[in-house]
Design an enzyme around this catalytic site. Structure first.
Site, PDB file in Angstrom:
ATOM      1  N   SER A   1      59.799  48.414 -24.314  1.00 34.85           N
ATOM      2  CA  SER A   1      58.998  49.653 -24.549  1.00 34.85           C
ATOM      3  C   SER A   1      58.753  50.370 -23.217  1.00 34.85           C
ATOM      4  CB  SER A   1      57.658  49.314 -25.183  1.00 34.85           C
ATOM      5  OG  SER A   1      56.934  48.387 -24.368  1.00 34.85           O
ATOM      6  N   THR A   2      59.786  50.703 -22.565  1.00 33.90           N
ATOM      7  CA  THR A   2      59.742  51.309 -21.244  1.00 33.90           C
ATOM      8  C   THR A   2      60.913  52.278 -21.159  1.00 33.90           C
ATOM      9  OG1 THR A   2      59.214  49.053 -20.553  1.00 33.90           O
ATOM     10  CG2 THR A   2      59.439  50.675 -18.815  1.00 33.90           C
ATOM     11  N   THR A   3      60.791  53.286 -20.324  1.00 30.46           N
ATOM     12  CA  THR A   3      61.931  54.165 -20.127  1.00 30.46           C
ATOM     13  C   THR A   3      62.055  54.505 -18.655  1.00 30.46           C
ATOM     14  OG1 THR A   3      63.098  56.113 -20.997  1.00 30.46           O
ATOM     15  CG2 THR A   3      60.738  56.367 -20.537  1.00 30.46           C
TER      16      THR A   3
ATOM     17  N   PHE B   1      58.458  54.004 -16.329  1.00 28.92           N
ATOM     18  CA  PHE B   1      57.104  54.170 -16.819  1.00 28.92           C
ATOM     19  C   PHE B   1      57.021  53.699 -18.262  1.00 28.92           C
ATOM     20  CE2 PHE B   1      59.668  57.901 -16.599  1.00 28.92           C
ATOM     21  CZ  PHE B   1      59.614  58.478 -17.853  1.00 28.92           C
TER      22      PHE B   1
ATOM     23  N   ARG C   1      70.321  53.190 -25.365  1.00 29.94           N
ATOM     24  CA  ARG C   1      69.091  53.931 -25.639  1.00 29.94           C
ATOM     25  C   ARG C   1      69.359  55.432 -25.718  1.00 29.94           C
ATOM     26  NH1 ARG C   1      63.762  50.927 -23.546  1.00 29.94           N
ATOM     27  NH2 ARG C   1      64.420  48.795 -23.989  1.00 29.94           N
TER      28      ARG C   1
END
Length: 514
Positions: A330-332, A348, A504
């Site tokens: 759960s990060t990008t 973040f 992604r």
């Protein structure tokens, strides 16, 4: 004649990258571009990023000054009896593996996202903050069409996003969860961001929004007005290490991801990987052992000493490394480089979100003290008023002091192994940026080996000597579980390339001069 490039950007959504492109075309630099892209990601990558979360930005200026801006989340100043805390588990199924997360108001840490972005942009950017925020405000107010990946992520986290009326208003406006192809509109966030971008983010930390958060947290949460008003961005020296003649810059302690990446690279450096078949049995054997040894070293020599002065030198010393001989979510992330020589790498996250949205703002706060990997000593055992550690590892590879590759990844505790494999693909196997990112990956942790599809995979697995009690998860296709590495590169002729991770739906753009 080849036109000169204004810059390049790689990100996790076309509109995230487009925001950076627009800002570079307006005359902004890499730092304007990446801040605008992050704000856009709060809208179009809402399941991975939020103004209620935090992150890290690694900056390299054209004057060759390197700074790591730490605006990650901070633990609250005060604890409460657990009987008064709203904190509960949810299971997220990635399709090949399930991971438990904890949410609720008691999972919220002090957010640094907005203060961090304002700090970076004011210190290093060229354009007004209000201008840099314009693309994100436009996307939020006018809406955008959900991609297949947006729809997939929304389905994964629906149980969190639809917990309160604020979430229902955005993600199920007609009483039914939005799907890929639907338009998603975030009017409350558009209005909030417009106001904050003009007046400054102080209101979020000290004004009406801060008071609303503090009031709501009295029931089930830890956060207070004091937590918000005292939050500070920390400027750190990046962690520097060497790998086969290249200088690697990444996130320093107290975060964990960068130093564990550096440790793994030092183990890999003892082997001539270029002589091996890429993703052949011997290569997989070495990668697995390096990941297992790094986890072992983390438990024995790092987790208990995260905030100890000099931990970098101790953990990466030849004496400590010698104890680990190489036997062989759960990060990008966004990466930007401009035509002036500035580069920025930012990772973040909002975790999975806490299920609490600040009323009227469209901002869901994080669940960072509900993330198992950020709480190695167990939930609710965090030290008060302390910057949380993180696996996020925005990274740059420098040659003769200049960025050659700017990269990073989302992916929870898979971040460091995803970056490790891409760096090795680039340097050891001399792959192009696109090939290095697209190559299949593995991840070993807690006696579980995950492996993406490979030619002749079953025969290779038969010949692997795995750590005791290791179970193998055979993924049938490449998956976001293995991270999302988005990177930009510059070659010897100064030509730029950009690649987003297909796992992604990543996008890479090169912006040319007109």
């Amino acid at each position: 004649m080849t036109r000169k490039s204004k810059g390049a950007i790689a990100a996790g959504h076309p509109k995230t990258a487009e925001a950076g492109q627009l800002i570079l075309e307006m005359g902004g630099n890499a730092f304007d571009g990446i801040v605008g892209s992050i704000l856009a990601a709060f809208v179009v990558e809402f399941t991975l990023a939020s103004a209620g979360g935090g992150g890290f930005l690694l900056a390299h200026t054209k004057e060759k000054v390197n700074t790591l801006f730490d605006f990650f989340c901070q633990t609250p100043k005060y604890k409460k009896p657990l009987t008064n805390i709203d904190f509960y588990p949810v299971a997220i199924d990635f399709g090949g593996a399930s991971q438990d997360f904890h949410i609720g108001r008691g999972a919220i840490a002090t957010t640094g996202a907005l203060r961090g972005l304002e700090t970076v942009q004011k210190k290093l950017g060229k354009l007004p903050f209000a201008v840099v925020a314009e693309p994100a405000i436009e996307y939020a107010r006018q809406g955008y069409i959900l991609s297949q990946y947006n729809g997939f992520c929304l389905g994964l986290l629906a149980s969190i996003l639809l917990k309160d009326r604020e979430g229902l208003k955005v993600y199920a406006p007609q009483g039914k969860l939005l799907q890929a192809g639907d338009r998603c509109v975030m009017r409350d966030f558009a209005n909030t961001l417009e106001e904050l971008s003009k007046k400054g983010v102080k209101d979020f930390y000290e004004g009406e929004i801060a008071h609303q958060i503090a009031k709501d947290m009295q029931e089930g949460g830890y956060l207070t007005l004091e937590d918000l008003s005292h939050y500070q961005v920390i400027e750190r020296k990046p962690l520097k290490s060497q790998y086969r003649g290249y200088e690697i810059l990444t996130n320093p302690p107290p975060s964990s991801g960068g130093i564990l990446l550096a440790f793994a690279l030092k183990l890999l450096e003892t082997v001539n990987l270029s002589a091996l078949e890429h993703l052949g049995a011997k290569h997989l054997q070495i990668l697995t052992e390096v990941m297992a040894l790094t986890n072992q070293a983390r438990a024995q020599g790092y987790d208990n000493f995260i905030h100890q002065e000099g931990i970098e030198e101790q953990f990466l010393s030849s004496e400590f490394l010698g104890k680990y001989p190489n036997k062989w979510g759960s990060t990008t992330h966004i990466s930007v480089i401009d035509g002036e020589g500035n580069a920025a790498s930012a990772t973040f996250s909002n975790g999975e979100g806490s299920a609490y949205t600040v009323p009227g703002t469209g901002i869901m706060l994080n669940n960072m003290i509900g993330e198992a990997d950020l709480n190695p000593f167990g939930f609710h055992n965090w030290p008060v008023d302390r910057r949380l550690s993180s696996m996020m590892s925005p990274t740059m590879i420098l040659e003769e002091g200049k960025p050659r590759f700017v990269l990073g990844s989302g992916g929870s505790n898979r971040i460091r192994t995803a970056i490790l494999q891409v760096i090795s693909n680039l340097i050891d196997f001399r792959q192009s940026l696109a090939a290095a990112i697209a190559a299949s990956r593995i991840h070993w942790e807690n006696q579980q080996l995950g492996i993406e599809p490979l030619e002749d995979r079953e025969n290779m697995l038969k010949n692997l000597v795995l750590p005791a009690n290791t179970q193998v998860s055979r993924w049938q296709e490449q998956n976001m579980f293995f991270g999302g590495v988005h990177g930009v590169a510059v070659n010897d002729r100064g030509e730029l390339t950009a690649t987003g991770d297909p796992r992604r739906d990543g996008v890479g753009l090169v912006i040319r001069d007109f």
